[in-house]
Design a protein around this motif. Structure first.
Motif, PDB file in Angstrom:
ATOM      1  N   SER A 150      64.896  -2.460  41.309  1.00 35.29           N
ATOM      2  CA  SER A 150      65.084  -3.106  42.320  1.00 35.29           C
ATOM      3  C   SER A 150      65.055  -1.828  43.609  1.00 35.29           C
ATOM      4  O   SER A 150      64.741  -2.138  44.477  1.00 35.29           O
ATOM      5  CB  SER A 150      66.052  -3.975  42.267  1.00 35.29           C
ATOM      6  OG  SER A 150      65.781  -5.017  41.262  1.00 35.29           O
ATOM      7  N   SER A 151      65.958  -1.018  43.395  1.00 33.07           N
ATOM      8  CA  SER A 151      66.106   0.014  44.238  1.00 33.07           C
ATOM      9  C   SER A 151      64.815   0.725  44.729  1.00 33.07           C
ATOM     10  O   SER A 151      64.614   1.418  45.630  1.00 33.07           O
ATOM     11  CB  SER A 151      67.435   0.916  43.873  1.00 33.07           C
ATOM     12  OG  SER A 151      67.076   1.689  43.090  1.00 33.07           O
ATOM     13  N   SER A 152      63.982   1.016  43.500  1.00 31.14           N
ATOM     14  CA  SER A 152      62.868   1.835  43.771  1.00 31.14           C
ATOM     15  C   SER A 152      61.748   1.196  44.905  1.00 31.14           C
ATOM     16  O   SER A 152      60.768   1.921  45.163  1.00 31.14           O
ATOM     17  CB  SER A 152      62.100   1.912  42.277  1.00 31.14           C
ATOM     18  OG  SER A 152      61.430   0.823  41.946  1.00 31.14           O
ATOM     19  N   VAL A 153      61.807   0.008  45.085  1.00 35.56           N
ATOM     20  CA  VAL A 153      60.802  -0.713  46.373  1.00 35.56           C
ATOM     21  C   VAL A 153      61.892  -1.156  47.514  1.00 35.56           C
ATOM     22  O   VAL A 153      61.004  -1.815  48.346  1.00 35.56           O
ATOM     23  CB  VAL A 153      60.178  -1.679  45.482  1.00 35.56           C
ATOM     24  CG1 VAL A 153      59.231  -1.193  44.562  1.00 35.56           C
ATOM     25  CG2 VAL A 153      61.037  -2.891  45.158  1.00 35.56           C
ATOM     26  N   GLY A 154      62.979  -0.986  47.259  1.00 36.59           N
ATOM     27  CA  GLY A 154      63.851  -1.590  48.530  1.00 36.59           C
ATOM     28  C   GLY A 154      64.552  -2.786  48.380  1.00 36.59           C
ATOM     29  O   GLY A 154      65.265  -3.335  49.333  1.00 36.59           O
ATOM     30  N   ILE A 194      55.777   5.669  47.760  1.00 36.79           N
ATOM     31  CA  ILE A 194      54.935   4.262  47.768  1.00 36.79           C
ATOM     32  C   ILE A 194      54.820   4.154  49.233  1.00 36.79           C
ATOM     33  O   ILE A 194      53.683   3.922  49.749  1.00 36.79           O
ATOM     34  CB  ILE A 194      55.655   3.051  47.286  1.00 36.79           C
ATOM     35  CG1 ILE A 194      55.784   3.302  45.803  1.00 36.79           C
ATOM     36  CG2 ILE A 194      55.197   1.851  47.786  1.00 36.79           C
ATOM     37  CD1 ILE A 194      56.761   2.281  45.236  1.00 36.79           C
ATOM     38  N   ILE A 195      55.841   4.642  50.086  1.00 33.11           N
ATOM     39  CA  ILE A 195      55.650   4.420  51.600  1.00 33.11           C
ATOM     40  C   ILE A 195      54.585   5.516  52.019  1.00 33.11           C
ATOM     41  O   ILE A 195      53.857   5.296  52.971  1.00 33.11           O
ATOM     42  CB  ILE A 195      56.935   4.754  52.179  1.00 33.11           C
ATOM     43  CG1 ILE A 195      58.029   3.469  51.855  1.00 33.11           C
ATOM     44  CG2 ILE A 195      56.745   4.589  53.813  1.00 33.11           C
ATOM     45  CD1 ILE A 195      59.519   3.771  52.160  1.00 33.11           C
ATOM     46  N   VAL A 227      60.949  -0.256  55.166  1.00 36.79           N
ATOM     47  CA  VAL A 227      60.032   0.753  54.540  1.00 36.79           C
ATOM     48  C   VAL A 227      60.125   1.934  55.199  1.00 36.79           C
ATOM     49  O   VAL A 227      59.207   2.650  55.544  1.00 36.79           O
ATOM     50  CB  VAL A 227      58.625   0.090  54.921  1.00 36.79           C
ATOM     51  CG1 VAL A 227      58.312  -0.991  54.192  1.00 36.79           C
ATOM     52  CG2 VAL A 227      58.377  -0.426  56.352  1.00 36.79           C
ATOM     53  N   SER A 228      61.477   2.295  55.691  1.00 41.40           N
ATOM     54  CA  SER A 228      61.614   3.464  56.620  1.00 41.40           C
ATOM     55  C   SER A 228      61.780   4.861  55.426  1.00 41.40           C
ATOM     56  O   SER A 228      62.150   4.673  54.425  1.00 41.40           O
ATOM     57  CB  SER A 228      62.824   3.620  57.126  1.00 41.40           C
ATOM     58  OG  SER A 228      63.121   2.565  58.196  1.00 41.40           O
TER      59      SER A 228
END
Length: 473
Positions: free
Chosen positions: A82-86, A177-178, A470-471
């Motif tokens: 969950s933390s890997s995509v925010g 990813i970003i 997405v910062s």
């Protein structure tokens, strides 16, 4: 002479280690300091994962405790994807170990390098290359495991390849990813290169891989569709699993349910296929080096991000104990008896968690709930409320859960109870929103600190209502 593993012995001799060893004061509590002043060796716990952390939080204050680990926090691994995509922020899924030990022991940020069990001495090395020696009366080995690359030389972390085991991995995945979307948004980048940048390859079909794939799908559907609308048609997710099915430990019906969901979401699931390597290819017109995954069926997959979660391997410290302690011949895990004691050193060395394997019966799975229960069990022994051979350790399975995206979860109750027993309660399989609520409530309830119990629901609400951040920083 301290007996060391073959690998460490090649690097430095025992004399060299002791020459670099220095006498240091680590800032202990009154209890630990009093024990040291009296010339008594205390209890050392190696590791701050599920096993070691649950020993630390459950021992009494009068137990002279030292925790040694390169990681100064406990990571709640079920929420790592969950933390890997925010969906969640990094700090709300970890607990600082010093906060836990503030009133009952001391912490040393170091990695165990060698063990002399006959003289009860441990050689450790800090991240700053300082080497020191610790004496112990009781030792708990809970060093966990590391990602298994199956000896493939080109599978190395970096340049688009990430493991998913620690917070730094999740942070690296999130930033990459970003970066991939921002690079693909540059006007001069060709469509072919955009497709490569926005190709996500997940290796492994276990719960961690499936949960990350689901979280990534949610991020793309809910956030990318709004923030990078023109790039959405170019995104592709591929999940590669060497086995015949996803979620191997789960019931077949739940495996098929998850596979069906992924298929409806246009996630390319490739079963019976292994990644055999990665190669770099220079392509005309590409701004960035092209990376390709080589598959066992002869095909190649260009990718911008690869998340490798294909298996577990013993830590280097565990492997180095081959000439010192009994290791399982195949898995190289430390063999323990039904009281979690190491053969030949009963009463002075225990091994728990993923680093250990039981000698008798079917090997217990390498799960967080196993490690947690072993840590609680061993804390009772160290507290003196239970004799070291008074009561055997028995694992009680609570079943298996996973998040599969779009507010859906799965729960497998077929394993509920004590493994191998015929009189276990019959618990059904659950899917959909009800399973998701069970998943979230169970993991929220397992949080140690009040801070995280407050932050996690807040971030779930924020992600659901306002979207993910997405910062890039």
């Amino acid at each position: 002479m301290i007996r060391m593993g073959k690998t460490l012995h090649r690097k430095m001799s025992h004399d060299m280690i002791l020459q670099r060893t220095r006498s240091r004061h680590f800032g202990s509590t009154a209890t630990a300091a009093a024990a040291a002043a009296a010339g008594k060796a205390g209890t050392i716990v190696l590791g701050t994962g599920w096993a070691g952390f649950n020993v630390a939080i459950n021992v009494n204050r009068d137990v002279p405790l030292t925790v040694v680990s390169p990681s100064n926090h406990f990571l709640f691994t079920p929420l790592l994807a969950s933390s890997s995509v925010g969906t969640l922020e990094f700090r709300c899924i970890q607990e600082p170990i010093r906060t836990v030990l503030s009133s009952k022991g001391r912490y040393v940020q170091a990695m165990a390098k060698a063990l002399d069990p006959d003289n009860k001495k441990l050689i450790c090395e800090t991240a700053f290359q300082d080497v020191f020696e610790l004496e112990y009366e009781k030792l708990v080995i809970a060093v966990g495991v590391k990602p298994n690359t199956f000896g493939i030389p080109s599978i190395q972390e970096g340049n688009g390849i990430y493991f998913l085991k620690q917070l730094k991995h999740a942070r690296g995945i999130r930033n990459n990813i970003i970066d991939s979307f921002e690079k693909a948004a540059v006007p001069t980048v060709s469509e072919a290169e955009r497709r490569r940048l926005l190709s996500f390859v997940v290796v492994g079909g276990g719960p961690t891989s499936c949960e990350f794939t689901s979280e990534l799908h949610d991020f793309i559907k809910q956030d990318v569709s709004k923030l990078y609308r023109d790039l959405l048609p170019l995104v592709k997710i591929t999940l590669v699993e060497a086995g015949p099915a996803l979620l191997g430990p789960f019931d077949v019906a739940l495996q098929n349910y998850t596979h069906g969901l992924f298929r409806k979401r246009d996630i390319d699931v490739r079963l019976g296929t292994a990644v055999t390597g990665v190669q770099d290819v220079e392509k005309v017109g590409y701004h960035f080096m092209c990376r390709e995954a080589l598959l066992s069926d002869g095909t190649k997959l260009e990718f911008g991000t690869m998340v490798w979660s294909a298996g577990l391997a013993p830590q280097d410290f565990t492997s180095s104990l081959e000439d010192t302690l009994e290791l399982h011949p195949r898995t190289k895990r430390i063999v323990v008896d039904e009281y979690l004691r190491v053969k030949g050193y009963e009463g002075s060395i225990w091994a728990i968690g993923d680093a250990a394997v039981n000698r008798q019966g079917t090997p217990l799975p390498q799960l967080a709930q196993v490690a947690r229960q072993q840590g609680i069990y061993l804390a009772k022994v160290l507290n003196g409320t239970q004799g070291q051979d008074e009561k055997k350790f028995h694992f009680w399975s609570l079943g298996s859960m996973a998040y599969v995206g779009e507010l859906k979860g799965i729960y497998d109750g077929s394993s509920f109870g004590e493994p191998g027993m015929n009189n276990n309660p019959k618990v059904p399989q659950i899917t959909g929103l009800m399973a998701l609520l069970m998943w979230r409530f169970a993991y929220w309830g397992r949080q140690t600190s009040l801070v995280n119990k407050m932050l996690i629901p807040m971030h779930w609400f924020k992600s659901f209502v306002f979207g993910r951040d997405v910062s890039r920083f």
